[in-house]
Every structure is written in C-alpha cells, then in structure tokens.
Design a protein around this motif. Structure first.
Motif, PDB file in Angstrom:
ATOM      1  N   GLY A   8       0.739  -1.269  -0.095  1.00 34.08           N
ATOM      2  CA  GLY A   8      -0.003   0.108  -0.114  1.00 34.08           C
ATOM      3  C   GLY A   8       0.805   1.343  -0.149  1.00 34.08           C
ATOM      4  O   GLY A   8       2.042   1.294   0.257  1.00 34.08           O
ATOM      5  N   LEU A   9       0.317   2.499  -0.251  1.00 30.75           N
ATOM      6  CA  LEU A   9       0.870   3.508  -0.245  1.00 30.75           C
ATOM      7  C   LEU A   9       0.299   4.785   0.743  1.00 30.75           C
ATOM      8  O   LEU A   9      -0.853   4.831   0.978  1.00 30.75           O
ATOM      9  CB  LEU A   9       0.894   4.117  -1.714  1.00 30.75           C
ATOM     10  CG  LEU A   9       1.168   5.885  -1.890  1.00 30.75           C
ATOM     11  CD1 LEU A   9       2.836   6.019  -1.595  1.00 30.75           C
ATOM     12  CD2 LEU A   9       0.855   6.506  -3.149  1.00 30.75           C
ATOM     13  N   LEU A  10       1.226   5.119   1.453  1.00 29.18           N
ATOM     14  CA  LEU A  10       0.936   5.789   2.642  1.00 29.18           C
ATOM     15  C   LEU A  10       1.473   7.329   2.493  1.00 29.18           C
ATOM     16  O   LEU A  10       2.752   7.405   2.320  1.00 29.18           O
ATOM     17  CB  LEU A  10       1.413   5.408   4.052  1.00 29.18           C
ATOM     18  CG  LEU A  10       0.934   6.228   5.077  1.00 29.18           C
ATOM     19  CD1 LEU A  10      -0.556   6.522   5.418  1.00 29.18           C
ATOM     20  CD2 LEU A  10       1.494   5.989   6.526  1.00 29.18           C
ATOM     21  N   LEU A  11       0.692   8.565   2.090  1.00 27.70           N
ATOM     22  CA  LEU A  11       1.024   9.829   2.013  1.00 27.70           C
ATOM     23  C   LEU A  11       1.052  10.481   3.081  1.00 27.70           C
ATOM     24  O   LEU A  11      -0.058  10.471   3.792  1.00 27.70           O
ATOM     25  CB  LEU A  11       0.359  10.357   0.878  1.00 27.70           C
ATOM     26  CG  LEU A  11       0.408   9.665  -0.508  1.00 27.70           C
ATOM     27  CD1 LEU A  11      -0.698  10.623  -1.452  1.00 27.70           C
ATOM     28  CD2 LEU A  11       1.646   9.625  -0.975  1.00 27.70           C
ATOM     29  N   ILE A  12       2.198  10.875   3.797  1.00 22.29           N
ATOM     30  CA  ILE A  12       2.049  11.464   5.054  1.00 22.29           C
ATOM     31  C   ILE A  12       2.716  12.841   4.913  1.00 22.29           C
ATOM     32  O   ILE A  12       3.626  13.233   4.315  1.00 22.29           O
ATOM     33  CB  ILE A  12       2.838  10.627   6.201  1.00 22.29           C
ATOM     34  CG1 ILE A  12       2.631  11.093   7.511  1.00 22.29           C
ATOM     35  CG2 ILE A  12       4.241  10.232   5.790  1.00 22.29           C
ATOM     36  CD1 ILE A  12       3.168  10.191   8.485  1.00 22.29           C
ATOM     37  N   GLY A  13       2.122  13.749   5.872  1.00 25.96           N
ATOM     38  CA  GLY A  13       2.625  15.276   5.841  1.00 25.96           C
ATOM     39  C   GLY A  13       1.716  16.266   6.358  1.00 25.96           C
ATOM     40  O   GLY A  13       0.731  15.718   7.102  1.00 25.96           O
ATOM     41  N   GLY A  29      -1.476  18.801  -0.010  1.00 26.55           N
ATOM     42  CA  GLY A  29      -1.814  18.342  -1.267  1.00 26.55           C
ATOM     43  C   GLY A  29      -1.702  16.680  -1.143  1.00 26.55           C
ATOM     44  O   GLY A  29      -1.890  16.004  -2.384  1.00 26.55           O
ATOM     45  N   LYS A  30      -1.717  15.989   0.175  1.00 28.76           N
ATOM     46  CA  LYS A  30      -1.832  14.636  -0.093  1.00 28.76           C
ATOM     47  C   LYS A  30      -3.060  14.079  -0.368  1.00 28.76           C
ATOM     48  O   LYS A  30      -2.968  12.995  -1.510  1.00 28.76           O
ATOM     49  CB  LYS A  30      -1.608  14.117   1.538  1.00 28.76           C
ATOM     50  CG  LYS A  30      -0.341  14.421   2.224  1.00 28.76           C
ATOM     51  CD  LYS A  30      -0.395  14.073   3.792  1.00 28.76           C
ATOM     52  CE  LYS A  30      -1.575  14.565   4.710  1.00 28.76           C
ATOM     53  NZ  LYS A  30      -1.604  15.807   4.675  1.00 28.76           N
ATOM     54  N   SER A  31      -4.296  14.390  -0.238  1.00 24.61           N
ATOM     55  CA  SER A  31      -5.398  13.986  -0.904  1.00 24.61           C
ATOM     56  C   SER A  31      -5.516  14.214  -2.461  1.00 24.61           C
ATOM     57  O   SER A  31      -6.147  13.530  -3.215  1.00 24.61           O
ATOM     58  CB  SER A  31      -6.685  14.618  -0.104  1.00 24.61           C
ATOM     59  OG  SER A  31      -6.443  14.177   1.449  1.00 24.61           O
ATOM     60  N   TRP A  32      -5.241  15.570  -2.914  1.00 22.77           N
ATOM     61  CA  TRP A  32      -5.296  15.719  -4.048  1.00 22.77           C
ATOM     62  C   TRP A  32      -4.393  14.745  -4.956  1.00 22.77           C
ATOM     63  O   TRP A  32      -4.678  14.468  -6.018  1.00 22.77           O
ATOM     64  CB  TRP A  32      -5.015  17.070  -4.240  1.00 22.77           C
ATOM     65  CG  TRP A  32      -5.094  17.648  -5.760  1.00 22.77           C
ATOM     66  CD1 TRP A  32      -3.972  18.424  -6.442  1.00 22.77           C
ATOM     67  CD2 TRP A  32      -5.886  17.496  -6.479  1.00 22.77           C
ATOM     68  NE1 TRP A  32      -4.392  18.584  -7.414  1.00 22.77           N
ATOM     69  CE2 TRP A  32      -5.661  18.305  -7.647  1.00 22.77           C
ATOM     70  CE3 TRP A  32      -7.185  17.156  -6.519  1.00 22.77           C
ATOM     71  CZ2 TRP A  32      -6.198  18.458  -8.970  1.00 22.77           C
ATOM     72  CZ3 TRP A  32      -8.223  17.382  -7.625  1.00 22.77           C
ATOM     73  CH2 TRP A  32      -7.747  17.776  -8.944  1.00 22.77           C
ATOM     74  N   SER A  70      -5.055  -1.782  -5.076  1.00 22.36           N
ATOM     75  CA  SER A  70      -4.179  -1.505  -3.962  1.00 22.36           C
ATOM     76  C   SER A  70      -4.722  -0.103  -3.218  1.00 22.36           C
ATOM     77  O   SER A  70      -5.847   0.210  -3.475  1.00 22.36           O
ATOM     78  CB  SER A  70      -2.973  -0.661  -4.770  1.00 22.36           C
ATOM     79  OG  SER A  70      -1.802  -0.499  -3.594  1.00 22.36           O
ATOM     80  N   VAL A  71      -3.939   0.079  -2.137  1.00 22.04           N
ATOM     81  CA  VAL A  71      -4.661   1.238  -1.133  1.00 22.04           C
ATOM     82  C   VAL A  71      -3.728   2.476  -1.091  1.00 22.04           C
ATOM     83  O   VAL A  71      -2.656   2.276  -0.899  1.00 22.04           O
ATOM     84  CB  VAL A  71      -4.927   0.651   0.068  1.00 22.04           C
ATOM     85  CG1 VAL A  71      -5.452   1.814   1.175  1.00 22.04           C
ATOM     86  CG2 VAL A  71      -6.010  -0.382  -0.011  1.00 22.04           C
ATOM     87  N   ILE A  72      -4.324   3.473  -1.230  1.00 18.21           N
ATOM     88  CA  ILE A  72      -3.588   4.945  -0.968  1.00 18.21           C
ATOM     89  C   ILE A  72      -4.053   5.254   0.277  1.00 18.21           C
ATOM     90  O   ILE A  72      -5.667   5.900   0.221  1.00 18.21           O
ATOM     91  CB  ILE A  72      -3.788   5.975  -1.912  1.00 18.21           C
ATOM     92  CG1 ILE A  72      -3.247   5.127  -3.383  1.00 18.21           C
ATOM     93  CG2 ILE A  72      -3.007   7.122  -1.594  1.00 18.21           C
ATOM     94  CD1 ILE A  72      -3.412   6.292  -4.346  1.00 18.21           C
ATOM     95  N   ALA A  73      -3.430   5.425   1.151  1.00 23.12           N
ATOM     96  CA  ALA A  73      -3.837   6.125   2.620  1.00 23.12           C
ATOM     97  C   ALA A  73      -3.078   7.251   2.985  1.00 23.12           C
ATOM     98  O   ALA A  73      -2.083   7.451   2.273  1.00 23.12           O
ATOM     99  CB  ALA A  73      -3.516   5.223   3.800  1.00 23.12           C
ATOM    100  N   THR A  74      -3.789   8.391   3.484  1.00 24.24           N
ATOM    101  CA  THR A  74      -3.015   9.477   4.007  1.00 24.24           C
ATOM    102  C   THR A  74      -3.188   9.741   5.477  1.00 24.24           C
ATOM    103  O   THR A  74      -3.890   9.077   6.199  1.00 24.24           O
ATOM    104  CB  THR A  74      -3.688  10.738   3.258  1.00 24.24           C
ATOM    105  OG1 THR A  74      -5.265  10.795   3.960  1.00 24.24           O
ATOM    106  CG2 THR A  74      -4.149  10.631   1.974  1.00 24.24           C
ATOM    107  N   ALA A  75      -1.981  10.355   6.129  1.00 28.00           N
ATOM    108  CA  ALA A  75      -2.077  10.545   7.265  1.00 28.00           C
ATOM    109  C   ALA A  75      -1.413  11.889   7.755  1.00 28.00           C
ATOM    110  O   ALA A  75      -0.505  12.398   7.180  1.00 28.00           O
ATOM    111  CB  ALA A  75      -1.170   9.500   8.069  1.00 28.00           C
TER     112      ALA A  75
END
Length: 374
Positions: free
Chosen positions: A79-84, A89-92, A201-206
């Motif tokens: 999975g992909l975790l976008l963190i910041g 702009g993680k969700s975008w 796949s899963v893209i998660a944001t944190a």
C-alpha cells in the motif's frame, strides 16, 4: 459536469485522460488504464521533451521523485501511505493517481473516531436480509471491498484518525488480499470470500500533526511504503499552486476578477513571515494554531476574492486580502490575534514604510480586522 459542486478528477479531466489513453503504447501493470509514464505525465504535466501534440497542464506541484515513488508503490503489492502536514496536497495527489490508474477516485473511506470495520469491509441491507436472508445480494460492500472486486485503487483518508481495531482490519486486507464473510458459511462453495483482483491497492493519507492520536502499529507500517510530502517552501512553486487553484476557483464561480501579481506576492511573503515566526516560537502560545499551509493560503485568497466579488467593487484590494488573512488565521482569541497584531506592528509596518506599494493598505486592513475581532 457543470451541475456538480466538485467533480472528481476522472470527470474533471475526462477528455484529457481519454486522449492520453488513446496514445499510450507503454506497458501497463495489471488493469491500469494508463502506463506509469502517462500517470506521471498526467499528474505533473507535460514538457517539450515529451513530444506530445498537445500540452498537459500540471495538476500537482511537487518533487517528481515523490510522484514516481508513489506510482512504483502502487504497481507493487504494497500500500501507499502519503504522510505530511495539513494542506500539503496529499489527498489531491491520491485523487489524481486513482483517477489516472483506475478512472475512479471515489472509492474513499474517511478515517474518524467513528469509523468501524464495516466501513472498510462490508455491511448488510437489513430489509433484504429479513426478506431473503444473508447473501451476496444483501451485502453492502465498502469502498475498499469494491476496489478489491474491480481491481481498482481504494483510498483511506486520515488513517491515524481511525481506531486500532480498524487499522488491524486493514492489515489482513493488505496482507492476504481478501476479505472473509463468515456470515455466508464456511463451505468453499458458499462464496464466502471476496478476493482482490490484480490492480487493487490502497492509498492512505496521514496527518503528521496527528502523531499520538492513533499511532500506526509496526505491523501496519510494514504493509505500506511511506512517501512524506513536505510543506512547499519554494516561493515559485507555491505561487504556481496558488495561481492554479485560484484560476480554477474563478472558472467554477464564473467570476471575472483579476488577482494582481503584487497582491499575490504580499500573500506569499506574509505566509513566509508567519511560518518563520512560528518556527522561532518558544512555545505553542507563541505560534498560530493554523498550519500555515499552501491550502490555507488558497483559502485566504478564495475568501478575499468572493468577498470582493459579492460585497466589494469587483476588484481585489490589499485591504480585503488582509481582512481575509486575519479572519482565516485568528482561530484562538486572544492568542492568535495577539500574534497577528505583533506581526503587523513588527514586520508589516516597517515594510510599508520602506517598500510602499500594497503594504500600507494591507497594514490598515489587518489592523481594522483585528480591531473588529478584539
């Protein structure tokens, strides 16, 4: 699409995605609609070296390596975790990647304290269960389960806002790539397992500021590749982001109003000043509660534009921009008001005397807004 308040990326850029798909002869992983190269081009925009017959405008402004690592991760089993920080702009970015890969960015679970396992697995249509019993037809799949069944990208927003039970349920999905439905029986012929198709796949944001709310377990961390999205500090890049979003806003509201470059510069420099002040602060009381992100800059400018259009003279002024900045950033009273007042007196007032231009009017607008809110 004109009657939607906010169209998802796959509808908003449908014509562009269709064109890219029609010329894409590069290898594609699994069921991807575009190849990795075309996904990157869709997100970051085209360059002359790409040799395309038309220009593809950039939609996300950031380091190319972040996008490339994200794309490579989605082509793997992880999975992909976008963190910041908030507003980076993680969700975008997650929406753009999902739109380019699956042509569906709406398979989203929003993580909150009230999110349950049902939100990421399945629930039941009660009336159908009463009438016909539990079956595949009476089951309501979650967005994540739908993504599994269709080989698409599922999204999980604000993962660290959800409880540990929900996070644990996600571990098995990312590891085993299936969801068991024990209510449908235990026989192999009872169709009691939903398997993921290739491409899922899963893209998660944190939010990095949520650390300590519901920290990710080491087991869940191992199922993700982390991509940390930094706050944009480059003035040129930030100006491009704000200008891009502002143009979208004006088109959406059908507003004909100019944003003078001088006022955009005032906004960018003000946020840079306030960020520097927050970084040098010795305690939380000396820092604005706002994250001072690029997204919040856009919000300040949007507020000022709409106010100028509806209640002003259809021209953006420094006075209105300052009032919008104070109104948007002063979330705590009197702490935030005191910080903004200190900024106006310590930075803006000397600058207005030295540089002139829009700064004196900006100073006056900020003082008037603080006086109104005090």
């Amino acid at each position: 699409m004109t009657d939607l308040l906010r169209a998802p990326a796959e509808l908003k850029y449908a014509e562009e995605l269709d064109w890219l798909e029609s010329i894409d002869d590069n290898p594609k992983p699994f069921s991807w609609r575009l190849s990795p190269k075309m996904v990157r081009l869709f997100v970051l925009g085209s360059e002359r070296a790409d040799g395309l017959d038309r220009e593809i405008a950039p939609k996300w402004f950031g380091d190319r390596s972040f996008v490339e690592r994200s794309i490579v991760t989605l082509a793997s089993d992880r999975g992909l975790l976008l963190i910041g920080d908030p507003g980076t702009g993680k969700s975008w970015l997650a929406e753009l990647l999902s739109a380019a890969i699956s042509r569906n960015s709406t398979l989203v679970v929003q993580g909150t304290a009230g999110t349950t396992e049902d939100h990421i697995k399945y629930s039941w249509n009660v009336s159908m269960v009463i009438a016909k019993g539990q079956s595949r037809e009476s089951m309501i799949p979650s967005p994540i389960m739908t993504a599994m069944e269709t080989g698409a990208i599922g999204r999980f927003e604000e993962l660290t806002r959800s409880t540990s039970d929900v996070q644990d349920a996600l571990i098995s999905i990312l590891s085993e790539k299936y969801i068991s439905v024990p209510e449908l029986g235990s026989d192999q012929d009872s169709d009691n397992i939903v398997f993921a198709k290739p491409g899922f796949s899963v893209i998660a944001t944190a939010n990095s500021r949520d650390r300590g709310v519901n920290d990710l377990s080491s087991a869940l961390k191992r199922r993700f590749n982390f991509v940390r999205i930094p706050v944009v500090t480059n003035k040129k890049s930030e100006a491009e982001i704000v200008r891009f979003r502002t143009e979208e806003l004006l088109r959406r509201h059908r507003i004909e109003l100019d944003v003078p470059p001088t006022l955009l510069d005032v906004l960018l420099r003000s946020f840079a000043d306030l960020r520097a002040s927050s970084a040098a602060a010795g305690s939380d009381d000396e820092m604005l509660e706002s994250a001072l992100s690029t997204a919040e800059q856009i919000g300040v400018l949007e507020d000022a534009i709409l106010h100028s259009n509806f209640f002003g003279e259809r021209a953006l002024t420094a006075h209105t921009l300052a009032a919008s900045l104070v109104g948007s950033l002063a979330r705590r009273a009197p702490e935030d008001l005191a910080i903004l007042n200190k900024y106006l007196h310590g930075v803006v007032e000397p600058r207005s005397k030295e540089e002139g231009g829009s700064w004196p009017e900006f100073l006056e607008g900020g003082r008037d807004a603080i006086a109104t809110l005090s």
